[in-house]
Scaffold this motif. Structure first.
Motif, PDB file in Angstrom:
ATOM      1  N   ALA A 109       0.830  -1.212   0.000  1.00 53.21           N
ATOM      2  CA  ALA A 109       0.000   0.000   0.000  1.00 53.21           C
ATOM      3  C   ALA A 109       0.861   1.256   0.000  1.00 53.21           C
ATOM      4  O   ALA A 109       0.537   2.246  -0.670  1.00 53.21           O
ATOM      5  CB  ALA A 109      -0.931  -0.006   1.209  1.00 53.21           C
ATOM      6  N   ASN A 110       1.962   1.233   0.733  1.00 53.68           N
ATOM      7  CA  ASN A 110       2.853   2.382   0.760  1.00 53.68           C
ATOM      8  C   ASN A 110       3.552   2.587  -0.584  1.00 53.68           C
ATOM      9  O   ASN A 110       4.081   3.665  -0.848  1.00 53.68           O
ATOM     10  CB  ASN A 110       3.890   2.230   1.872  1.00 53.68           C
ATOM     11  N   SER A 111       3.539   1.536  -1.426  1.00 52.18           N
ATOM     12  CA  SER A 111       4.098   1.640  -2.774  1.00 52.18           C
ATOM     13  C   SER A 111       3.038   2.047  -3.791  1.00 52.18           C
ATOM     14  O   SER A 111       3.297   2.054  -4.999  1.00 52.18           O
ATOM     15  CB  SER A 111       4.727   0.302  -3.196  1.00 52.18           C
ATOM     16  N   GLY A 112       1.838   2.361  -3.293  1.00 57.18           N
ATOM     17  CA  GLY A 112       0.767   2.832  -4.172  1.00 57.18           C
ATOM     18  C   GLY A 112      -0.182   1.765  -4.661  1.00 57.18           C
ATOM     19  O   GLY A 112      -1.017   2.024  -5.534  1.00 57.18           O
ATOM     20  N   ARG A 113      -0.099   0.554  -4.094  1.00 59.59           N
ATOM     21  CA  ARG A 113      -0.972  -0.543  -4.521  1.00 59.59           C
ATOM     22  C   ARG A 113      -2.147  -0.695  -3.573  1.00 59.59           C
ATOM     23  O   ARG A 113      -2.032  -0.497  -2.356  1.00 59.59           O
ATOM     24  CB  ARG A 113      -0.183  -1.858  -4.564  1.00 59.59           C
ATOM     25  N   ASN A 114      -3.296  -1.086  -4.134  1.00 57.49           N
ATOM     26  CA  ASN A 114      -4.494  -1.328  -3.325  1.00 57.49           C
ATOM     27  C   ASN A 114      -4.527  -2.790  -2.881  1.00 57.49           C
ATOM     28  O   ASN A 114      -4.354  -3.694  -3.696  1.00 57.49           O
ATOM     29  CB  ASN A 114      -5.757  -0.999  -4.127  1.00 57.49           C
ATOM     30  N   VAL A 115      -4.762  -2.995  -1.589  1.00 60.02           N
ATOM     31  CA  VAL A 115      -4.644  -4.327  -1.000  1.00 60.02           C
ATOM     32  C   VAL A 115      -5.932  -4.705  -0.262  1.00 60.02           C
ATOM     33  O   VAL A 115      -6.494  -3.900   0.476  1.00 60.02           O
ATOM     34  CB  VAL A 115      -3.465  -4.389   0.001  1.00 60.02           C
TER      35      VAL A 115
END
Length: 216
Positions: free
Chosen positions: A97-103
């Motif tokens: 998530a901190n890398s911009g991905r939705n989890v």
């Protein structure tokens, strides 16, 4: 056979499972003009790791995985009880998530709020021993979430990487089937208006494997 007055509960369950499988297969069928990649096209061989990888943010692991988790792959953590598998997966969710991905974190055992406590302690940098008390302060939590999303200045920098979202969903142990999970993912994306990049299941062995007919 459902018209048979003597149909048993197992007959009905088997029929329902078969219908779900048929509907699931139909929903996966798509018709488009994409003919796939042409081997003789040099551009088709280019590997775009920025688009096809999710970094773990652990240097050694990323080196082993050649950049991180591959999209559209199944990765499994295996170990004895109480060795930290769930903690690892919580950290995977935070890093993605901190890398911009939705989890989406799916729990088949632990409660949603307990998982949010673990994830929140790491992502919001709140000591786990103080989380129970501090989390009840809505203004404090609002400030911590705001700092996460916009920094301490409360001014969003358009040039900074956008953070991804984390959702936690609990299903009772032994009840979640593959079809139900697939339906929930589609519904989540529809309601949120977002695309999921990573789904974490804790644990895979606690899902419902479904009934297998004698014909298969």
């Amino acid at each position: 056979k459902l018209d048979d007055k003597n149909a048993s509960l197992s007959d009905i369950e088997a029929a329902v499972e078969e219908i779900k499988n048929v509907v699931g297969e139909i929903s996966l069928l798509t018709i488009d003009d994409n003919m796939g990649l042409d081997f003789d096209d040099p551009a088709a061989h280019a590997q775009d790791t920025q688009r096809t990888k999710i970094p773990t943010n652990w240097k050694t692991v990323d080196e082993i995985l050649n950049g991180g988790w591959d999209l559209k792959t199944l990765n499994m953590f295996m170990g004895q009880s109480n060795v930290g598998k769930s903690s690892w997966m919580c950290n995977c969710a935070v890093n993605a998530a901190n890398s911009g991905r939705n989890v989406l974190y799916v729990s088949c055992e632990m409660s949603e709020r307990k998982l949010l406590k673990r994830i929140g302690s790491t992502r919001l940098k709140i000591p786990i021993a103080e989380y129970d008390v501090l989390s009840r302060d809505k203004n404090f939590m609002k400030q911590k979430i705001q700092e996460l999303n916009f920094g301490t200045s409360n001014k969003h920098n358009l040039f900074e990487s956008k953070l991804g979202k984390i959702s936690v969903k609990e299903f009772p142990t032994g009840t979640l089937t593959v079809h139900q999970l697939d339906a929930f993912i589609k519904r989540w994306q529809q309601v949120k208006g977002l695309k999921l990049d990573m789904v974490i299941i804790d644990y895979l062995t606690l899902m419902d494997a479904g009934k297998v007919s004698n014909d298969n």
